[in-house]
Design an enzyme around this catalytic site. Sequence first.
Site, PDB file in Angstrom:
ATOM      1  N   GLN A 169       0.824  -1.213   0.000  1.00 40.33           N
ATOM      2  CA  GLN A 169       0.000   0.000   0.000  1.00 40.33           C
ATOM      3  C   GLN A 169       0.860   1.266   0.000  1.00 40.33           C
ATOM      4  O   GLN A 169       1.714   1.451   0.867  1.00 40.33           O
ATOM      5  CB  GLN A 169      -0.932   0.023   1.216  1.00 40.33           C
ATOM      6  N   GLN A 172      -0.157  -0.297  -5.723  1.00 39.95           N
ATOM      7  CA  GLN A 172      -1.262  -0.672  -4.833  1.00 39.95           C
ATOM      8  C   GLN A 172      -1.770   0.552  -4.087  1.00 39.95           C
ATOM      9  O   GLN A 172      -0.985   1.314  -3.522  1.00 39.95           O
ATOM     10  CB  GLN A 172      -0.807  -1.742  -3.836  1.00 39.95           C
ATOM     11  N   ASP A 173      -3.106   0.742  -4.112  1.00 39.90           N
ATOM     12  CA  ASP A 173      -3.755   1.847  -3.375  1.00 39.90           C
ATOM     13  C   ASP A 173      -3.325   3.226  -3.888  1.00 39.90           C
ATOM     14  O   ASP A 173      -3.010   4.123  -3.117  1.00 39.90           O
ATOM     15  CB  ASP A 173      -3.465   1.747  -1.878  1.00 39.90           C
ATOM     16  N   ASP A 198      -6.336  -2.805  -5.833  1.00 40.71           N
ATOM     17  CA  ASP A 198      -7.242  -1.869  -5.137  1.00 40.71           C
ATOM     18  C   ASP A 198      -6.863  -0.413  -5.410  1.00 40.71           C
ATOM     19  O   ASP A 198      -6.873   0.421  -4.500  1.00 40.71           O
ATOM     20  CB  ASP A 198      -7.219  -2.109  -3.621  1.00 40.71           C
ATOM     21  N   ARG A 218     -13.387  -5.464  -5.743  1.00 38.81           N
ATOM     22  CA  ARG A 218     -13.689  -6.445  -4.702  1.00 38.81           C
ATOM     23  C   ARG A 218     -14.192  -5.693  -3.472  1.00 38.81           C
ATOM     24  O   ARG A 218     -13.833  -4.529  -3.245  1.00 38.81           O
ATOM     25  CB  ARG A 218     -12.465  -7.306  -4.380  1.00 38.81           C
TER      26      ARG A 218
END
Length: 587
Positions: A379, A401-402, A423, A491
């Site tokens: 993240q 990520q993120d 994500d 998700r």
Amino acid sequence: MGYGRLGKPDPGETSGRVMIPNPNPKPRCSKIKFLVSFATVLLLAAAISVAVLVGVKHKAGNRIDKPSQAMAHTCSRTLYPSLCLNSLINFPGANSASDNDLVHISVNLTLQRFDKALYVASDINNLQMNTQTRSAYDDCLELLEESIDLLSQSLTSVFPGDSNSPTGSTNDVMTWLSAALTNQDTCTDGFADVTGNVKDHMSENLKDLSELVSNALAIYAAANGDDDFSGIPIQNRRRRLMHFEKYHDEFPKWMSRRDRKLMNKSVSAIQADIIVAKDGTGTVKTIAEAIKKVPEKSNKRTIIYVKAGRYEENNLKVGRKKMNVMFIGDGKGKTVITGGKSISQHLTTFHTASFAATGAGFIARDMTFENYAGPNDHQAVALRIGGDHAVVFRCNIIGYQDTLYVHSQRQFYRECDIYGTVDFIFGNAAVVIQNCNIYARKPMANQKNTITAQNRKDPNQNTGISIHACKILATSDLEASKGSFPTYLGRPWKMYSRTVYMLSNMGDHIHPQGWLEWNGNFALNTLYYGEYMNFGPGAALGKRVTWPGYRVIKSVEEASKFTVSKFIYGSSWLPSTGVSFLAGLST
């Protein structure tokens, strides 16, 4: 498990702790206690007003053992009815209050509890903490302060009294209460991987705060809703909004003359209030200096022009008191705000953002926000926004990520390029992403790409991610190996996760299933994932998931609820920004 995201599957685990005390504890403590004192005055005034309104004198020590019919009816609408009754039953005037009176009483007592929590939390500011604990603790103080502001605004709106402060609409109050709940969830999630006395102290102090906000939100929603979302399992309640209008590349003719001229001007013709230039040819050399110069709580727009260059500064943030700030750069890839913070440095996800904005009315145009921490660092946020009525226009947002943390309140993204892996668009704002290019990148070995992870926790929150008229693409490195790295539309991070894709072009890197489970059957019955008239090789519906919460949207009426006009009430505030937008479905 990675740091800072409760229950988030993460292939990497790091170890080691660095002990750091707060470098400057006293000023922040004084500031917090001033804020708490101010909020206390507000809520005590409201409490007295409530008692007078319902004609009840509440004497200390007199317990009320049996709730009124109105109290029982009001609490039956909440997710936590026992807590609702226990919190209301001894509040001044509550037992003789009407259903409508209990709306502002519930907000008032919630504000009172947050006020106390912030005061108590500030008392451990001087304790020695490791890096991760300090990160989570500082997040919580910041988020508690913001929530007190949001609850105070909400209280003024549901019970104006003699206040001269402007009141908000139904949609405003729903947004503010939803954001206060999101703030508390973020605070709690930050301590997920922390152990020790600080966590124990905070857990006890923060007990029931999420549930209290949830109850206040449910009570308000039930009292102020209509049937605008009836027949759709998304549980929103709000007043009927404006009719659809079409906007293409031209600016709305009913926006202010000043902002229309501003948005039509070239960068060289804009009269910026502050100019940032690394070479000394501007007002200041750093973005941090520019932010310091912005006046607090100003209704006037402050324009900051950031000249071309690569700006790596430490966790830049436009705070909640810095309102109506506009950042303008020299273009995507030319003006670059960057950083490399990640959870691998024992920070919370919230704390990793290269740039964050929590002040209302924030606008960014023609620049790049980047987090260069690679996929191995997990993240790592490039841009985090939690301010209301935020607009990001013609910007690059680049990470793995993120990447983009759409944390809370109402946001709009137009003509942006957003890059990431896992994500990479996540959070709990009410956000519309329109006419953007969304690029999945090549992730780490054995990883799957997931474009969204929406974290709506409560069925009454007016939040979700709407992706409208976008291109869902693969970068060249992923394109060359897409068979080994499936990409999913999203998700469910939390129980009522809500995401829709409408009228978007999907590449063939999208897995035929479309959506990915978070953990087994978690949230598959309660989420709302929808697709409406998407096209391209990745938009085929024949092999999509069959979860109870997934739906192919077939009616214009249902799809329209996720447009700019209805989902973020954008027709009432976007025109003043001068950013072109599509209010309804049609292009």
